[in-house]
Each structure stands twice: as structure tokens, then as C-alpha cells.
Enzyme design. Sequence first.
Site, PDB file in Angstrom:
ATOM      1  N   ARG A  55      44.622  52.633  86.885  1.00 12.99           N
ATOM      2  CA  ARG A  55      45.126  53.916  87.383  1.00 12.99           C
ATOM      3  C   ARG A  55      44.976  54.984  86.295  1.00 12.99           C
ATOM      4  NH1 ARG A  55      46.676  56.463  92.152  1.00 12.99           N
ATOM      5  NH2 ARG A  55      48.741  57.378  92.047  1.00 12.99           N
ATOM      6  N   THR A  88      40.022  58.108  99.792  1.00 11.66           N
ATOM      7  CA  THR A  88      40.132  56.989  98.853  1.00 11.66           C
ATOM      8  C   THR A  88      39.203  55.967  99.443  1.00 11.66           C
ATOM      9  OG1 THR A  88      42.423  57.447  98.244  1.00 11.66           O
ATOM     10  CG2 THR A  88      41.774  55.153  98.142  1.00 11.66           C
ATOM     11  N   ASP A 116      50.154  62.862  92.522  1.00  9.49           N
ATOM     12  CA  ASP A 116      50.977  61.743  93.012  1.00  9.49           C
ATOM     13  C   ASP A 116      52.297  61.622  92.255  1.00  9.49           C
ATOM     14  OD1 ASP A 116      49.267  61.039  95.024  1.00  9.49           O
ATOM     15  OD2 ASP A 116      48.394  59.314  94.016  1.00  9.49           O
ATOM     16  N   SER A 118      51.515  55.171  93.076  1.00  9.30           N
ATOM     17  CA  SER A 118      50.439  55.084  94.074  1.00  9.30           C
ATOM     18  C   SER A 118      50.910  54.303  95.293  1.00  9.30           C
ATOM     19  CB  SER A 118      49.242  54.361  93.441  1.00  9.30           C
ATOM     20  OG  SER A 118      48.252  54.095  94.407  1.00  9.30           O
ATOM     21  N   GLY A 144      44.125  56.173 102.759  1.00  7.59           N
ATOM     22  CA  GLY A 144      45.057  56.786 103.709  1.00  7.59           C
ATOM     23  C   GLY A 144      46.348  57.299 103.106  1.00  7.59           C
ATOM     24  N   GLY A 145      46.393  57.482 101.786  1.00  5.02           N
ATOM     25  CA  GLY A 145      47.600  58.030 101.169  1.00  5.02           C
ATOM     26  C   GLY A 145      48.813  57.180 101.491  1.00  5.02           C
TER      27      GLY A 145
HETATM   28  O1  DON Z   1      47.208  56.502  94.901  1.00  3.06           O
HETATM   29  C1  DON Z   1      47.545  56.959  95.988  1.00  3.06           C
HETATM   30  O2  DON Z   1      48.414  56.476  96.686  1.00  3.06           O
HETATM   31  C2  DON Z   1      46.811  58.174  96.538  1.00  3.06           C
HETATM   32  N1  DON Z   1      46.290  58.959  95.447  1.00  3.06           N
HETATM   33  C3  DON Z   1      45.736  57.703  97.448  1.00  3.06           C
HETATM   34  C4  DON Z   1      45.023  58.837  98.128  1.00  3.06           C
HETATM   35  C5  DON Z   1      44.375  58.447  99.387  1.00  3.06           C
HETATM   36  O3  DON Z   1      44.479  57.334  99.842  1.00  3.06           O
HETATM   37  C6  DON Z   1      43.627  59.480 100.105  1.00  3.06           C
HETATM   38  N2  DON Z   1      42.880  58.889 101.194  1.00  3.06           N
HETATM   39  N3  DON Z   1      42.689  58.741 102.214  1.00  3.06           N
END
Ligand code: DON
Length: 573
Positions: free
Chosen positions: A108, A385, A427, A456, A477-478
Amino acid sequence: MSRMIASVLTAMLLAMPGMAFAQQTAIFSGRDLVHPAFGAKGMVASQEALATEIGLNVLKQGGNAVDAAVSVAFALAVTLPRAGNLGGGGFMIVHDAESGENVAIDYREMSGAAAFRDMYLDDNGEADPAKSRFSGLAVGVPGTVAGMALALERYGTLSLAEALAPAIALANDGIEVTADLAQSLEGLSKRLQKWPSSTAIFYKEGGAPYAPGDILVQSDLAASLTMIAEKGPSAFYEGPIAEKIVTAVGDAGGHLTLDDFRHYEVKLREPVTGTYRGNEIVSMPPPSSGGVHIVQILNTLEGVPMSFLGHNSAESIHMMAEAMKVAYADRSEYLGDPDFVDVPIDQLTSKSYAADILSQISRGRAATAAEIGPGDLTPYESHETTHFSVVDADGNAVANTYTLNFSYGTGLVADGTGILLNNELDDFSAKPGVPNAYGLIGGDANAVEPRKRPLSSMSPTLVLKDGKPFLVTGSPGGSRIITTTLQVIMNVIDHGMNVAEATYAPRVHHQWLPDELRVEEGLSPDTVRLLEQLGQKVVVKNAMGSTQSIMVTDEGLYGASDPRRAGALTLGY
Ligand code: DON
């Protein structure tokens, strides 16, 4: 892991006519749903077809799952620039078949030494998303190069130069722009064209977009990759590449230093583990919240007869939503970088805590967000992502999720490197109670501090039976990553779906705040009505996630790329 045994096995299979099926190519993907007669013995599932092909070739030539994974990661940095990266970071879970060991590799991004708690606030003390998302302050020291080098050194058989070679060729020779890439570059032109260094690479003279079929050459990126191949990761963390990134970040208002780059460390961590109906769950520990909350939600739902209630019935979705809400409320309070805060992992993942949670869930009424905890949020869309999964013929497995955070991160290419820089530091919790881009809130545990990793949700996950992986999965997907990955697991374990069915089934998501049950198209109106009667605030929104999963069966490997996003491919041999 024995590469030699793998090649001997391959040779034996080739020599036995009755076993020739093992050489067939299995293709299951969003773009091509041909089911082969037999499962494969080695398989790669990724978001981009060229990268998958590169990974498969590595496996066919006797490389192991980690060799293939690292080659895929570097290839995606060229072919899927919105999420594949050198300028970002992520997490890898490795299962080493020989030792039976599972390890979590944490690469990370980290904040710099000059980071401080209120660095994303404006003059009025309000969180300023422009600072945390689109300025140099958003950029963390990238971890991908160090992470891939370490994975390869400990678990791979290829040299770093060998693993980088396909990516270097793609960057030098150029890739044919796919419809998906053309659309994404055009759609994100505002973010990218803010920076001349990015415009020069990703657009034609005058800023015109590339069309499908055009060739995109990335010479600066090829040069950076070549330097890393020649000198190792120090070329990225100590040499001219680091200098150029530090300059670009400084020019964009940030404060990373060469010293921050020299201090970057990959962390080998114990995965978070749990059990669900006799299966072992192995997933990413903090600084990801993913593993902890997948295990927590599964523990809570273990006391519910999910398969009896039925897949996506109102009752099962209601119980899932209630369990999800509690997990996300806990996330906002307890989760952060374990090198800075004590995360109560054992408690959060204990069966007794889950039993407690379940005892407070009403089967007949949805708890309001206020009953669980306070908040006031605005959701945000369109990020990127990417996850990929690899299994080799020896049973080694890799689940890897990595990211720049948003599509193309900050949008800023460090001039002269071809490397897009992340905006991962969004984040962090910029201000207690104020949501980040995914509507997630946090407090002290995830406050900005020097040289800290932001929390994350990325959840690369293995499900094991009798010590051997049988499902390898994960998603972008955040905030929805956790629940998306959870549902693939539950669809297989509770509802007996095969990997394709588990992937395609409509998904649901609740993250406590905002207080809404987000669902995909595809739930029946009856189900929605029943959920509303239970007090769930159902909203139908865009598709969630893009899983890339592999399932190990008695007949071999089966895999599925999510059809929700274009361009993905799963290949086996
Ligand atoms: O690490 C995380 O949880 C976020 N930065 C991930 C971002 C993400 O999945 C965007 N995508 N679809």
C-alpha cells in the site's frame, strides 16, 4: 514451489494422448462465454485481455503463479493505465502449495514525513476534496514496484527482468487501443488533460482522443520499466525516477521527498483468517478493512440459514444488509494502519462477537443508520481499481488487488517517467465524520499521520478447503469491494453456484452510511417491495465491482471474468 516438477508434469501430460485435453485452452470471460469440456490446470483471470495472455504464457512456460501474477501486474501498468500501475499500490495474497503457507503482501502507498492531520482542510477548517484527490498532496509513495519485486524474490522463479520483459515490449511497441481504453481516456480527459505531461502521452497532438485500433506507444514508461529491469527496485526508489516523481508532486502542491521514497517498505503480514461453514477464509488484514469485515459479516451470517432463505430473497438480503451495516460502522471506528493503531482484529472476527451482532438484528425490521451510529454522506461514482487471480498447476494461488485509487489516480504523469501518480491518500479520513470519495467515514484510527498507510477496502481473498485453495477472488469498487467479494463467496458456499453464476448474480450493498440498500438491476420488484416493507431504503444504482475469480474443482480450474466491465479475460490451459 517446484518449477521443475511442473515442467515434468507438463511433459508427461503431453506424452499421454489420453491426457491431451489438459492442453486445451479454457476461455470464460465477459467477452467470450465458451465453456470448455474440461477444466484447466493453470489459469489467469484479469481485467485486460493482453495481460491475461501474458500471464498464461508465463504459466505455460513453467513459471509459477507468482511469476505470472507479477508479469500480469506489470503488463496491466501498460495496458490498463486507469488502474494497473507503477505509481500506486495494493495487496497480494499468496498461497504456497509446497509449504501450505498463506501470506499477505502489503504494498500500500504511504504518506510522506511531512503529512499532518489537517492537511486536507481549507482555510475554514472544512475537508477540501481538491487537495486530497487532485493535488500533489493526494499522492502517497507508491508501493507496486517494491511489492512485485518482493513477491517475485520470495515466491517466484523468474528474475525481475524476465517478469518485466513483456510489459517493456508492450510499452515500446505500443498497444492497439481497445474500445474500452478509448472510451475511458475520452471520458476522463478533464482529469488527465489538466497536466501537459499526461496529455502528451494519452492524447494525440492537440489533445484529440485515440480511437479504437490506434496504436498507443508509451516510451517514457518503457524507459522506466527498463531501468527497473536493469537495476532492480532501487531504480524506482532512489534513482532518477524517484527524483522526477518528487519534482512532479512538489510542482502539484505536494511534499513527498526522496527520503520518503528511501523509507518505503513493503510489509509481509499474517492474513486475516476465519471459517465459514467449514471453509477457511484467508484475506487481507489491515491496513485493509476488507478481510476483517468479510470474516465479520460471514461470521454473523453463519447463524442464518442462508441457503434455506434462498439467493437474493428479501429475507436473505435483509439479513445481509443488517450484518453489513454493523461491519461498516465498526470500520469507521476501529480500522486503520496497524503500524499506528491497535486494530481489534481478534474481537472483530470472533464468532462470539458475531453472535452478539446477530442477536441484535431483527428479522422483521431494518435498523436505521442512526440506531447504529451517526453520519451525513454524499456518494461518489466512477473510480477504478483492478483485481486479478492466478492459479498454477502445482496449486499455488495468487489473489492481487491494486490501484491508483481513482481512474488514472490524480491524472498526473510524473514528467519523463510515463508513470501516473495515485491519489490514494484520499482514503485517509480528512476530517472525522466527513466522507471520503466512497462515502466512507472514519475517525482517529484513520487520521492522516506521517508515513502512514491510508485504510483500504481492497480484499484479495482465498477460500480454502482442507488447506487447499478452492476459490480465488477479489474486486475493484471502493467501499463495495468488501460486499462484492463477500457475495461471490456466499454464492458459491451457500447457494451452490459455479464460479460464473456466482459472478454474474445481481449484487447488493449496505455500508451503514449512507443509509441505503444499494442494489443492482435484476432483483425482482416483489423482492424490492418486501425489502421496503422491512424498512430497507432500496436504491437501484450502477453495477458494482468487477470480480476476476478462479475456482478449483475436481475436474480442474474454472474461472470467470465479471461481465460488468469490458475488456476482461480469463484463460486457462
Ligand atoms: O483502497 C481502497 O479501498 C480504494 N482506494 C480502492 C478504490 C477503488 O476500488 C476504485 N475502484 N473501483
